[in-house]
Design a protein around this motif. Structure first.
Motif, PDB file in Angstrom:
ATOM      1  N   LEU A 137      35.366  82.074  42.815  1.00 55.87           N
ATOM      2  CA  LEU A 137      35.078  80.655  42.607  1.00 55.87           C
ATOM      3  C   LEU A 137      33.587  80.364  42.607  1.00 55.87           C
ATOM      4  CD1 LEU A 137      37.734  78.613  44.634  1.00 55.87           C
ATOM      5  CD2 LEU A 137      36.961  78.140  42.303  1.00 55.87           C
ATOM      6  N   ASP A 138      32.848  81.035  43.472  1.00 52.00           N
ATOM      7  CA  ASP A 138      31.423  80.727  43.581  1.00 52.00           C
ATOM      8  C   ASP A 138      30.592  81.334  42.454  1.00 52.00           C
ATOM      9  OD1 ASP A 138      31.458  83.388  44.312  1.00 52.00           O
ATOM     10  OD2 ASP A 138      30.732  83.080  46.355  1.00 52.00           O
ATOM     11  N   SER A 139      31.240  82.005  41.503  1.00 47.28           N
ATOM     12  CA  SER A 139      30.508  82.603  40.388  1.00 47.28           C
ATOM     13  C   SER A 139      30.634  81.779  39.105  1.00 47.28           C
ATOM     14  CB  SER A 139      31.032  84.020  40.122  1.00 47.28           C
ATOM     15  OG  SER A 139      32.355  83.989  39.587  1.00 47.28           O
ATOM     16  N   VAL A 140      31.326  80.624  39.176  1.00 52.26           N
ATOM     17  CA  VAL A 140      31.582  79.836  37.972  1.00 52.26           C
ATOM     18  C   VAL A 140      31.181  78.378  38.213  1.00 52.26           C
ATOM     19  CG1 VAL A 140      33.533  81.322  37.413  1.00 52.26           C
ATOM     20  CG2 VAL A 140      33.942  79.126  38.543  1.00 52.26           C
TER      21      VAL A 140
ATOM     22  N   LEU B 142      48.671  84.910  37.427  1.00 53.37           N
ATOM     23  CA  LEU B 142      48.308  85.476  38.724  1.00 53.37           C
ATOM     24  C   LEU B 142      48.222  86.997  38.704  1.00 53.37           C
ATOM     25  CD1 LEU B 142      50.347  83.149  41.095  1.00 53.37           C
ATOM     26  CD2 LEU B 142      47.848  83.291  40.911  1.00 53.37           C
ATOM     27  N   SER B 143      48.793  87.608  37.682  1.00 58.64           N
ATOM     28  CA  SER B 143      48.684  89.071  37.568  1.00 58.64           C
ATOM     29  C   SER B 143      47.360  89.499  36.946  1.00 58.64           C
ATOM     30  CB  SER B 143      49.842  89.623  36.725  1.00 58.64           C
ATOM     31  OG  SER B 143      49.792  89.111  35.401  1.00 58.64           O
ATOM     32  N   ALA B 144      46.591  88.531  36.419  1.00 57.22           N
ATOM     33  CA  ALA B 144      45.285  88.846  35.836  1.00 57.22           C
ATOM     34  C   ALA B 144      44.247  89.008  36.947  1.00 57.22           C
ATOM     35  CB  ALA B 144      44.861  87.731  34.880  1.00 57.22           C
ATOM     36  N   PRO B 145      43.162  89.740  36.679  1.00 53.68           N
ATOM     37  CA  PRO B 145      42.111  89.899  37.697  1.00 53.68           C
ATOM     38  C   PRO B 145      41.532  88.552  38.106  1.00 53.68           C
ATOM     39  CG  PRO B 145      41.784  91.415  35.856  1.00 53.68           C
ATOM     40  CD  PRO B 145      42.865  90.477  35.438  1.00 53.68           C
ATOM     41  N   ALA B 146      41.132  88.423  39.358  1.00 53.56           N
ATOM     42  CA  ALA B 146      40.580  87.169  39.878  1.00 53.56           C
ATOM     43  C   ALA B 146      39.070  87.109  39.641  1.00 53.56           C
ATOM     44  CB  ALA B 146      40.877  87.038  41.361  1.00 53.56           C
ATOM     45  N   VAL B 147      38.611  85.895  39.326  1.00 54.79           N
ATOM     46  CA  VAL B 147      37.178  85.607  39.213  1.00 54.79           C
ATOM     47  C   VAL B 147      36.787  84.787  40.434  1.00 54.79           C
ATOM     48  CG1 VAL B 147      35.419  84.430  37.849  1.00 54.79           C
ATOM     49  CG2 VAL B 147      37.293  85.606  36.694  1.00 54.79           C
TER      50      VAL B 147
ATOM     51  N   GLY C  72      44.091  82.381  46.533  1.00 55.37           N
ATOM     52  CA  GLY C  72      43.158  82.715  47.602  1.00 55.37           C
ATOM     53  C   GLY C  72      42.108  83.710  47.170  1.00 55.37           C
ATOM     54  N   ALA C  73      42.409  84.482  46.132  1.00 51.33           N
ATOM     55  CA  ALA C  73      41.463  85.492  45.655  1.00 51.33           C
ATOM     56  C   ALA C  73      40.453  84.927  44.667  1.00 51.33           C
ATOM     57  CB  ALA C  73      42.227  86.645  44.999  1.00 51.33           C
ATOM     58  N   GLY C  74      40.742  83.765  44.067  1.00 52.34           N
ATOM     59  CA  GLY C  74      39.834  83.182  43.080  1.00 52.34           C
ATOM     60  C   GLY C  74      40.589  82.551  41.929  1.00 52.34           C
ATOM     61  N   LEU C  75      40.043  82.708  40.731  1.00 47.95           N
ATOM     62  CA  LEU C  75      40.578  82.089  39.524  1.00 47.95           C
ATOM     63  C   LEU C  75      41.193  83.149  38.621  1.00 47.95           C
ATOM     64  CD1 LEU C  75      37.404  79.920  38.923  1.00 47.95           C
ATOM     65  CD2 LEU C  75      39.630  78.988  39.583  1.00 47.95           C
ATOM     66  N   HIS C  76      42.363  82.854  38.076  1.00 49.04           N
ATOM     67  CA  HIS C  76      43.072  83.792  37.203  1.00 49.04           C
ATOM     68  C   HIS C  76      43.296  83.124  35.850  1.00 49.04           C
ATOM     69  CE1 HIS C  76      44.262  86.179  40.830  1.00 49.04           C
ATOM     70  NE2 HIS C  76      44.185  84.988  41.385  1.00 49.04           N
ATOM     71  N   GLU C  77      42.803  83.740  34.782  1.00 48.39           N
ATOM     72  CA  GLU C  77      42.848  83.124  33.464  1.00 48.39           C
ATOM     73  C   GLU C  77      44.267  83.084  32.891  1.00 48.39           C
ATOM     74  OE1 GLU C  77      40.644  83.566  29.102  1.00 48.39           O
ATOM     75  OE2 GLU C  77      40.008  84.791  30.817  1.00 48.39           O
ATOM     76  N   LEU C  78      44.599  81.955  32.257  1.00 46.60           N
ATOM     77  CA  LEU C  78      45.893  81.819  31.596  1.00 46.60           C
ATOM     78  C   LEU C  78      45.978  82.771  30.405  1.00 46.60           C
ATOM     79  CD1 LEU C  78      46.313  77.915  31.547  1.00 46.60           C
ATOM     80  CD2 LEU C  78      47.524  79.547  33.015  1.00 46.60           C
ATOM     81  N   PRO C  79      47.141  83.308  30.124  1.00 47.33           N
ATOM     82  CA  PRO C  79      47.281  84.226  28.991  1.00 47.33           C
ATOM     83  C   PRO C  79      47.130  83.502  27.661  1.00 47.33           C
ATOM     84  CG  PRO C  79      49.431  83.747  29.957  1.00 47.33           C
ATOM     85  CD  PRO C  79      48.411  83.129  30.867  1.00 47.33           C
TER      86      PRO C  79
END
Length: 310
Positions: free
Chosen positions: A57-60, A50-55, A19-26
């Protein structure tokens, strides 16, 4: 869980959607890496992401969720076949027919789609695709269900005039399906869609397509003639499927493409797609893709064959 691939800041990233956005895989892992690891391991990798900062969706720019080794497209909706051809041949009922399409022509959920060179009857096709999660050969349908990783929306863009010409030669479709296939917006893991499975084993997902904001088609995915595990089993029959392979359901009925409506109406109504048209597809439990049609490359006509000398 939902896996996505996106482009931002000149680089390509892969991760999971929340819900917060996109989280990059380690570790710079791709979605195909996650698929090849198997669903349990992929879910663990996604949970870690999911513990990574969210990006946002509308910025990518969303890309196709993965780069598959192969793409097969089936034809499993009886109503679609009847609308296109006027009647369903007996052979259709015997086995789930498919063709191979171009894995190098995939486009993202919101990318522009050019009209193919020489095409005057451009069309969309509303489908759902299954993604194979494990290698296998000559699988039974029961085994094949365990090889399913997840699902995504599949728009098989079609140059109908090119397609119908080449199929008169008893080959194809080929060039008529070669220019673009939208995959997206992300890859939804199989466990998320299990609640939609009906008593007959089909996924009862609502499918709908709009052109320029007006609804053109709507169907249920459970109107397929075969469930997805039978498609995977048939694809593996006497050969192999591998992790990451994409198998399209084929176009749904009740307006899942313009050509079906042309066949039923006896005229090109609604008209073929033109530059500026926007095609939006929504599948329950998966999401929405939205592509704008743009003008394509203007190329000289194809030269006819040399007649055989006598």
């Amino acid at each position: 869980m939902r896996f996505a691939t996106w482009e931002a800041g000149g680089g390509v990233r892969a991760g999971v959607v929340s819900g917060a956005g996109l989280h990059e895989l380690p570790g710079g892992a791709t979605v195909l890496d996650a698929v090849r690891a198997g669903l349990p391991a992929a879910l663990g990798l996604g949970a870690e992401a999911l513990s990574a900062p969210a990006v946002a969706l509308d910025s990518v720019r969303l890309l196709p969720p993965l780069q598959p080794p192969t793409v097969r497209d089936f034809v499993t909706f009886e109503e679609h076949v009847a609308g296109i051809a006027g009647a369903v041949v007996p052979e259709w009922y015997e086995a789930p027919t498919f063709y191979f399409t171009n894995p190098h022509a995939l486009v993202g959920a919101h990318d522009d789609v050019p009209v193919p060179p020489g095409c005057r009857r451009f069309d969309f096709e509303l489908e759902v695709a299954v993604v194979v999660g494990r290698d296998g050969a000559s699988l039974t349908p029961e085994q094949a269900r365990e090889h399913i990783f997840g699902y995504t929306i599949f728009n098989d863009w079609s140059a109908r005039d090119l397609q119908f010409r080449e199929m008169k030669v008893n080959l194809g479709p080929a060039k008529g399906k070669d220019s673009a296939t939208t995959l997206g917006p992300w890859l939804v893991t199989a466990d998320e869609l299990e609640p939609f499975r009906d008593a007959d084993g089909f996924l009862a997902l609502d499918l709908r397509v709009l052109v320029n904001g007006a609804e053109v088609g709507r169907d249920l995915l459970s109107n397929m003639g075969w469930p997805f595990e039978e498609l995977v089993a048939y694809a593996s029959r006497g050969t192999r499927v591998v992790a990451g392979d994409v198998l399209g359901s084929g176009t749904c009925g009740n307006g899942g493409c313009l050509a079906e409506l042309w066949g039923r109406h006896g005229a090109q109504a609604p008209p073929p797609l033109r530059p500026g048209d926007v095609v939006e597809m929504t599948v329950e439990g998966i999401g929405t893709i939205r592509n704008r049609v743009v003008a394509g490359t203007d190329l000289p006509p194809v030269r006819p064959a040399r007649r055989r000398p006598h």
